[in-house]
Design a protein around this motif. Structure first.
Motif, PDB file in Angstrom:
ATOM      1  N   PRO A 121     -21.486 -38.705  21.678  1.00  0.00           N
ATOM      2  CA  PRO A 121     -22.654 -38.026  21.062  1.00  0.00           C
ATOM      3  C   PRO A 121     -23.153 -36.429  20.806  1.00  0.00           C
ATOM      4  O   PRO A 121     -23.417 -36.487  20.364  1.00  0.00           O
ATOM      5  CB  PRO A 121     -23.657 -39.240  21.176  1.00  0.00           C
ATOM      6  CG  PRO A 121     -23.788 -40.152  21.641  1.00  0.00           C
ATOM      7  CD  PRO A 121     -21.773 -39.677  22.417  1.00  0.00           C
ATOM      8  N   TYR A 122     -22.525 -36.477  22.272  1.00  0.00           N
ATOM      9  CA  TYR A 122     -23.145 -34.583  22.922  1.00  0.00           C
ATOM     10  C   TYR A 122     -21.774 -34.374  22.088  1.00  0.00           C
ATOM     11  O   TYR A 122     -22.342 -32.961  21.354  1.00  0.00           O
ATOM     12  CB  TYR A 122     -22.557 -34.411  24.496  1.00  0.00           C
ATOM     13  CG  TYR A 122     -23.850 -35.221  24.869  1.00  0.00           C
ATOM     14  CD1 TYR A 122     -23.867 -36.387  25.444  1.00  0.00           C
ATOM     15  CD2 TYR A 122     -25.026 -34.133  25.120  1.00  0.00           C
ATOM     16  CE1 TYR A 122     -25.179 -37.127  25.437  1.00  0.00           C
ATOM     17  CE2 TYR A 122     -26.138 -35.535  25.412  1.00  0.00           C
ATOM     18  CZ  TYR A 122     -26.110 -36.434  26.377  1.00  0.00           C
ATOM     19  OH  TYR A 122     -26.658 -36.888  26.728  1.00  0.00           O
ATOM     20  N   ILE A 123     -20.637 -34.129  21.964  1.00  0.00           N
ATOM     21  CA  ILE A 123     -19.257 -33.384  21.413  1.00  0.00           C
ATOM     22  C   ILE A 123     -19.574 -33.312  19.906  1.00  0.00           C
ATOM     23  O   ILE A 123     -19.783 -32.417  19.282  1.00  0.00           O
ATOM     24  CB  ILE A 123     -18.217 -33.956  21.562  1.00  0.00           C
ATOM     25  CG1 ILE A 123     -17.994 -34.430  22.509  1.00  0.00           C
ATOM     26  CG2 ILE A 123     -16.771 -33.387  20.410  1.00  0.00           C
ATOM     27  CD1 ILE A 123     -16.497 -34.951  23.213  1.00  0.00           C
ATOM     28  N   ASN A 124     -20.079 -34.407  19.419  1.00  0.00           N
ATOM     29  CA  ASN A 124     -20.631 -35.014  18.032  1.00  0.00           C
ATOM     30  C   ASN A 124     -21.290 -34.073  17.715  1.00  0.00           C
ATOM     31  O   ASN A 124     -21.674 -33.239  16.417  1.00  0.00           O
ATOM     32  CB  ASN A 124     -20.426 -36.219  17.863  1.00  0.00           C
ATOM     33  CG  ASN A 124     -19.534 -37.397  17.545  1.00  0.00           C
ATOM     34  OD1 ASN A 124     -18.140 -36.524  17.558  1.00  0.00           O
ATOM     35  ND2 ASN A 124     -19.576 -38.029  17.829  1.00  0.00           N
ATOM     36  N   LYS A 125     -22.441 -34.370  18.295  1.00  0.00           N
ATOM     37  CA  LYS A 125     -23.697 -33.058  17.918  1.00  0.00           C
ATOM     38  C   LYS A 125     -23.618 -32.021  17.373  1.00  0.00           C
ATOM     39  O   LYS A 125     -23.890 -31.035  17.210  1.00  0.00           O
ATOM     40  CB  LYS A 125     -24.351 -33.417  18.940  1.00  0.00           C
ATOM     41  CG  LYS A 125     -26.546 -32.873  18.589  1.00  0.00           C
ATOM     42  CD  LYS A 125     -27.058 -33.481  19.787  1.00  0.00           C
ATOM     43  CE  LYS A 125     -27.780 -32.193  20.368  1.00  0.00           C
ATOM     44  NZ  LYS A 125     -28.628 -32.436  22.193  1.00  0.00           N
ATOM     45  N   VAL A 126     -22.598 -31.279  18.675  1.00  0.00           N
ATOM     46  CA  VAL A 126     -22.395 -29.745  18.909  1.00  0.00           C
ATOM     47  C   VAL A 126     -21.341 -29.769  18.084  1.00  0.00           C
ATOM     48  O   VAL A 126     -21.194 -27.435  18.009  1.00  0.00           O
ATOM     49  CB  VAL A 126     -22.284 -29.016  19.904  1.00  0.00           C
ATOM     50  CG1 VAL A 126     -24.039 -29.095  20.602  1.00  0.00           C
ATOM     51  CG2 VAL A 126     -21.239 -29.534  21.522  1.00  0.00           C
ATOM     52  N   GLY A 127     -20.305 -30.421  17.440  1.00  0.00           N
ATOM     53  CA  GLY A 127     -19.163 -30.131  16.693  1.00  0.00           C
ATOM     54  C   GLY A 127     -17.834 -29.803  17.701  1.00  0.00           C
ATOM     55  O   GLY A 127     -16.847 -30.244  17.713  1.00  0.00           O
ATOM     56  N   SER A 128     -18.400 -29.203  18.998  1.00  0.00           N
ATOM     57  CA  SER A 128     -17.190 -29.234  19.805  1.00  0.00           C
ATOM     58  C   SER A 128     -17.763 -28.356  21.092  1.00  0.00           C
ATOM     59  O   SER A 128     -18.900 -27.672  20.872  1.00  0.00           O
ATOM     60  CB  SER A 128     -15.659 -28.215  19.496  1.00  0.00           C
ATOM     61  OG  SER A 128     -16.678 -27.352  18.997  1.00  0.00           O
ATOM     62  N   PHE A 129     -17.567 -28.334  22.559  1.00  0.00           N
ATOM     63  CA  PHE A 129     -17.896 -27.965  22.806  1.00  0.00           C
ATOM     64  C   PHE A 129     -17.324 -26.327  23.618  1.00  0.00           C
ATOM     65  O   PHE A 129     -15.750 -26.292  22.743  1.00  0.00           O
ATOM     66  CB  PHE A 129     -17.248 -28.561  24.340  1.00  0.00           C
ATOM     67  CG  PHE A 129     -17.548 -30.230  25.114  1.00  0.00           C
ATOM     68  CD1 PHE A 129     -17.508 -30.789  25.895  1.00  0.00           C
ATOM     69  CD2 PHE A 129     -19.020 -30.212  23.602  1.00  0.00           C
ATOM     70  CE1 PHE A 129     -18.532 -31.943  26.352  1.00  0.00           C
ATOM     71  CE2 PHE A 129     -19.867 -31.483  24.508  1.00  0.00           C
ATOM     72  CZ  PHE A 129     -19.262 -32.257  25.021  1.00  0.00           C
ATOM     73  N   PRO A 320     -24.539 -26.085  30.246  1.00  0.00           N
ATOM     74  CA  PRO A 320     -25.736 -26.576  28.971  1.00  0.00           C
ATOM     75  C   PRO A 320     -24.754 -26.645  28.296  1.00  0.00           C
ATOM     76  O   PRO A 320     -24.427 -25.912  27.793  1.00  0.00           O
ATOM     77  CB  PRO A 320     -26.721 -25.279  28.336  1.00  0.00           C
ATOM     78  CG  PRO A 320     -26.012 -24.362  29.068  1.00  0.00           C
ATOM     79  CD  PRO A 320     -25.103 -24.791  30.389  1.00  0.00           C
ATOM     80  N   ILE A 321     -25.150 -28.053  26.919  1.00  0.00           N
ATOM     81  CA  ILE A 321     -23.803 -28.181  26.437  1.00  0.00           C
ATOM     82  C   ILE A 321     -24.611 -27.829  24.756  1.00  0.00           C
ATOM     83  O   ILE A 321     -26.234 -27.987  24.714  1.00  0.00           O
ATOM     84  CB  ILE A 321     -23.815 -29.880  26.348  1.00  0.00           C
ATOM     85  CG1 ILE A 321     -23.251 -30.451  27.124  1.00  0.00           C
ATOM     86  CG2 ILE A 321     -23.286 -30.038  24.738  1.00  0.00           C
ATOM     87  CD1 ILE A 321     -22.777 -32.061  27.094  1.00  0.00           C
ATOM     88  N   TYR A 322     -24.114 -27.120  23.988  1.00  0.00           N
ATOM     89  CA  TYR A 322     -24.667 -26.639  23.269  1.00  0.00           C
ATOM     90  C   TYR A 322     -24.095 -25.685  21.928  1.00  0.00           C
ATOM     91  O   TYR A 322     -22.602 -25.742  22.447  1.00  0.00           O
ATOM     92  CB  TYR A 322     -25.954 -25.346  22.880  1.00  0.00           C
ATOM     93  CG  TYR A 322     -25.278 -24.048  24.228  1.00  0.00           C
ATOM     94  CD1 TYR A 322     -26.065 -24.141  25.418  1.00  0.00           C
ATOM     95  CD2 TYR A 322     -24.963 -23.146  23.876  1.00  0.00           C
ATOM     96  CE1 TYR A 322     -25.656 -23.114  26.092  1.00  0.00           C
ATOM     97  CE2 TYR A 322     -24.316 -22.353  24.442  1.00  0.00           C
ATOM     98  CZ  TYR A 322     -24.469 -22.224  25.849  1.00  0.00           C
ATOM     99  OH  TYR A 322     -23.845 -20.905  26.060  1.00  0.00           O
TER     100      TYR A 322
END
Ligand SMILES: NC(=O)c1nn(CC2CCNCC2)c2c1CCc1cnc(N=C3C=CCC=C3)nc1-2
Length: 322
Positions: A121-129, A320-322
């Protein structure tokens, strides 16, 4: 699990004194307050639960004995417990097995709770790291694979759904039901050597990260997890897995033909690493020729990981993941 509608709180008004911190010699379901379901599978159901003595949160995997026998899953459950016990010495990278117990109908695995859930979900939330996040999380997964493979354990079902995140956002690899424990010495077989066919594996779930050799039912090896590792790195950078199609059969076709594309803007360093992991011949993948039990120096040395201090990853604050 016992009725969870009326959570049992020990007799005190001061929550700080609510927990005795005395843990029983042998746990039973009554030592926990069971909460929400956090996972379900062919094995059983995983609940969030609280130890009434310590207040500590756990994930408790509850397996119905009759179902396991009926679905012929005893070997998977037994192997998962064996692998989790083998991982007891790991200070990082894996969910931990605290204890097991059973009642007349069920088996209970008390595991560490990954408070921040799955990586996906973290990858999906920001589209890509961004590259810093991709480097950090790839390095944490690599550390886990080095430890796992050093014990002669192949995960065989590595995918973003099984990469969990603890309360500090560090990686906890989970779900060891499909693992294979190698009876060393495993001599890496070359393409022209006959593979002693292993009993057919009945894989369920996501096909996108399975290596060609697992699909053609040849022996899985440590290198099979390196393929999945390459797929996960690709997905962190591109936001989607490399092999995509509208059904599993077409995904299998693409995997076996190495039919994937690298989108514009994909980091050149990441592309170079992914291309050296997504290699059809398992013996030619980056890391496949590294000495067993000594980690993956050839992957660590790839320019993509320049500047990563692998030895202190679990002490570092994740980016941070953003
Ligand atoms: N099958 C398992 O062993 C297992 N399944 N889950 C939940 C799954 C949800 C779907 N993706 C794979 C994991 C867990 C575990 C181990 C132990 C474990 C520990 N913490 C969590 N934490 C979660 C927190 C929020 C959402 C999902 C999981 N989950 C688990």
């Amino acid at each position: 699990p016992q009725n969870t509608s009326a959570p049992r709180v020990p007799p005190t008004t001061n929550p700080a004194l609510a927990y005795t911190n005395r843990t029983p010699a042998k746990y039973t379901p009554k030592d926990f307050i069971f909460g929400k379901v956090i996972g379900e599978g062919s094995f059983g159901t995983v609940y969030l639960a609280k130890d009434i003595h310590t207040g500590k949160e756990h994930a408790i995997k509850v397996c119905d004995k009759r179902h396991i026998i009926k679905e012929k899953k005893t070997e998977y459950v037994t192997r998962e417990k064996e692998v989790l016990n083998m991982l007891a010495g790991a200070k990082h990278s894996f969910v931990r097995l605290y204890c097991t117990f059973q009642d007349i109908d069920r088996l209970y695995f008390v595991l560490s709770y990954a408070k921040n859930g799955e990586l996906l979900p973290y990858i999906n939330k920001v589209g890509s790291f961004d590259i810093e996040c991709t480097k950090f999380y790839s390095a944490e997964i690599l550390r886990g694979l080095e430890y796992l493979h050093g014990l002669g354990i192949i995960h065989r079902d590595l995918k973003p759904e099984n990469i969990l995140l603890d309360e500090k956002m560090h990686v906890l690899i989970t779900d060891f039901g499909c693992t294979k424990i190698l009876k060393e010495p495993e001599v890496p077989l070359n393409e022209n050597e006959t593979h002693v066919r292993e009993r057919k594996n009945s894989f369920v779930g996501t096909a996108q990260y399975l290596s060609p050799e697992i699909l053609t039912d040849r022996n899985a090896s440590r290198s099979s997890d390196l393929w999945a590792f390459g797929c996960i790195i690709y997905q962190m950078v591109a936001g989607l897995p490399p092999f995509r199609a509208r059904n599993d059969y077409m995904i299998f076709q693409k995997i076996q033909k190495l039919d994937y594309e690298v989108p514009d803007g994909f980091s050149e360093m990441a592309k170079s690493l992914v291309e050296q992991l997504l290699v059809l011949d398992p013996t030619q993948r980056l890391g496949a020729q590294d000495e067993h039990g000594a980690g993956y120096p050839s992957i660590r040395a790839h320019p993509f990981f320049e500047g990563v201090d692998f030895e202190t990853l679990h002490e570092q604050t994740p980016p941070p993941i953003y």
